[in-house]
Design a protein around this motif. Structure first.
Motif, PDB file in Angstrom:
ATOM      1  N   VAL A   2      14.649  11.014  63.080  1.00  0.00           N
ATOM      2  CA  VAL A   2      14.975   9.596  63.162  1.00  0.00           C
ATOM      3  C   VAL A   2      14.741   8.927  61.814  1.00  0.00           C
ATOM      4  N   ASP A   3      15.353   7.755  61.651  1.00  0.00           N
ATOM      5  CA  ASP A   3      15.145   6.991  60.427  1.00  0.00           C
ATOM      6  C   ASP A   3      13.910   6.106  60.590  1.00  0.00           C
ATOM      7  N   GLY A   4      13.678   5.226  59.642  1.00  0.00           N
ATOM      8  CA  GLY A   4      12.502   4.363  59.670  1.00  0.00           C
ATOM      9  C   GLY A   4      12.513   3.326  60.772  1.00  0.00           C
ATOM     10  N   CYS A   5      13.675   3.109  61.393  1.00  0.00           N
ATOM     11  CA  CYS A   5      13.776   2.158  62.506  1.00  0.00           C
ATOM     12  C   CYS A   5      13.741   2.853  63.862  1.00  0.00           C
ATOM     13  N   GLY A   6      13.645   4.178  63.881  1.00  0.00           N
ATOM     14  CA  GLY A   6      13.605   4.917  65.124  1.00  0.00           C
ATOM     15  C   GLY A   6      14.971   5.299  65.666  1.00  0.00           C
ATOM     16  N   LEU A   7      16.015   5.123  64.856  1.00  0.00           N
ATOM     17  CA  LEU A   7      17.357   5.500  65.298  1.00  0.00           C
ATOM     18  C   LEU A   7      17.616   6.959  64.950  1.00  0.00           C
ATOM     19  N   PRO A   8      18.180   7.719  65.876  1.00  0.00           N
ATOM     20  CA  PRO A   8      18.387   9.149  65.645  1.00  0.00           C
ATOM     21  C   PRO A   8      19.391   9.411  64.530  1.00  0.00           C
ATOM     22  N   LEU A   9      19.051  10.352  63.667  1.00  0.00           N
ATOM     23  CA  LEU A   9      19.947  10.784  62.601  1.00  0.00           C
ATOM     24  C   LEU A   9      20.501  12.180  62.869  1.00  0.00           C
ATOM     25  N   VAL A  10      19.666  13.047  63.416  1.00  0.00           N
ATOM     26  CA  VAL A  10      20.061  14.417  63.732  1.00  0.00           C
ATOM     27  C   VAL A  10      19.547  14.742  65.126  1.00  0.00           C
ATOM     28  N   VAL A 135      22.753  13.496  72.667  1.00  0.00           N
ATOM     29  CA  VAL A 135      23.681  12.824  71.741  1.00  0.00           C
ATOM     30  C   VAL A 135      24.172  11.519  72.358  1.00  0.00           C
ATOM     31  N   LEU A 136      24.461  11.543  73.647  1.00  0.00           N
ATOM     32  CA  LEU A 136      24.877  10.312  74.323  1.00  0.00           C
ATOM     33  C   LEU A 136      23.784   9.254  74.251  1.00  0.00           C
ATOM     34  N   ARG A 137      22.544   9.667  74.416  1.00  0.00           N
ATOM     35  CA  ARG A 137      21.418   8.730  74.301  1.00  0.00           C
ATOM     36  C   ARG A 137      21.334   8.184  72.869  1.00  0.00           C
ATOM     37  N   ALA A 138      21.558   9.036  71.876  1.00  0.00           N
ATOM     38  CA  ALA A 138      21.536   8.581  70.480  1.00  0.00           C
ATOM     39  C   ALA A 138      22.630   7.550  70.234  1.00  0.00           C
ATOM     40  N   VAL A 139      23.817   7.796  70.793  1.00  0.00           N
ATOM     41  CA  VAL A 139      24.922   6.848  70.622  1.00  0.00           C
ATOM     42  C   VAL A 139      24.588   5.511  71.267  1.00  0.00           C
ATOM     43  N   THR A 140      23.990   5.539  72.450  1.00  0.00           N
ATOM     44  CA  THR A 140      23.636   4.270  73.109  1.00  0.00           C
ATOM     45  C   THR A 140      22.588   3.505  72.308  1.00  0.00           C
ATOM     46  N   LEU A 141      21.648   4.216  71.694  1.00  0.00           N
ATOM     47  CA  LEU A 141      20.644   3.533  70.868  1.00  0.00           C
ATOM     48  C   LEU A 141      21.284   2.894  69.647  1.00  0.00           C
ATOM     49  N   TRP A 142      22.223   3.598  69.004  1.00  0.00           N
ATOM     50  CA  TRP A 142      22.914   3.034  67.846  1.00  0.00           C
ATOM     51  C   TRP A 142      23.764   1.831  68.253  1.00  0.00           C
ATOM     52  N   LEU A 143      24.456   1.934  69.387  1.00  0.00           N
ATOM     53  CA  LEU A 143      25.272   0.803  69.840  1.00  0.00           C
ATOM     54  C   LEU A 143      24.406  -0.398  70.202  1.00  0.00           C
ATOM     55  N   LYS A 144      23.269  -0.132  70.777  1.00  0.00           N
ATOM     56  CA  LYS A 144      22.324  -1.210  71.114  1.00  0.00           C
ATOM     57  C   LYS A 144      21.862  -1.909  69.839  1.00  0.00           C
ATOM     58  N   ARG A 145      21.578  -1.109  68.791  1.00  0.00           N
ATOM     59  CA  ARG A 145      21.136  -1.669  67.501  1.00  0.00           C
ATOM     60  C   ARG A 145      22.246  -2.489  66.867  1.00  0.00           C
ATOM     61  N   LEU A 146      23.482  -2.001  66.925  1.00  0.00           N
ATOM     62  CA  LEU A 146      24.595  -2.730  66.346  1.00  0.00           C
ATOM     63  C   LEU A 146      24.855  -4.029  67.094  1.00  0.00           C
TER      64      LEU A 146
END
Length: 150
Positions: A2-10, A135-146
């Motif tokens: 994850v990055d410094g904000c807790g969003l998944p990178l890999v 991966v689906l969970r990672a996408v939802t976290l990124w969409l939530k952040r956006l």
């Protein structure tokens, strides 16, 4: 990873009985962060923060060769081995306690993933299906952040 904000990178899935440290070079190899403008994606973070399980000579050497800073505490047994060797034991590895305090972002990211019941209990028999859920969970976290940004 994850990055410094807790969003998944890999997002990778390994064997359940295997440790985390052997997967570290593979995770770092898969890291690609696209740039906003032109240019190749970033493949090298500035610093990696990890717990004592990642404190091995191989990992520290790998990070040093790639020019990545390491913020990993040294376990007590490694300290003892180094001190017992005396001057041949070398210097203790650099450690920034203030920067290490931000490592809890990783633990909170895992806690966020465990809110999905299928990820927490691993009902899936196939690793590819489990990875798809991760991966689906990672996408939802990124969409939530956006959606949070103005």
């Amino acid at each position: 990873m994850v990055d410094g904000c807790g969003l998944p990178l890999v997002v990778l899935v390994g064997a359940g009985q295997a440790g985390d440290a052997p997967m570290f070079p593979i995770l770092l190899h898969h890291l690609r962060v696209p740039r906003i403008g032109p240019g190749r994606p970033r493949t090298r973070p500035d610093t990696v923060a990890g717990d004592k399980a990642y404190s091995s000579r191989a990992i520290r050497t790998h990070l040093r060769e790639r020019g990545v800073g390491a913020c990993i505490p040294e376990p007590d047994d490694q300290k003892g081995h180094r001190k017992r060797r005396g001057s041949r034991g070398g210097r203790p590895p650099a450690f920034d306690a203030q920067r290490y305090r931000g490592r809890n972002v990783v633990e909170r990211a895992f806690n966020e993933d465990k809110q999905w019941r299928s990820l927490a209990t691993r009902y899936d028999k196939l690793a590819i299906v489990y990875r798809a859920a991760a991966v689906l969970r990672a996408v939802t976290l990124w969409l939530k952040r956006l959606g949070d940004t103005p």
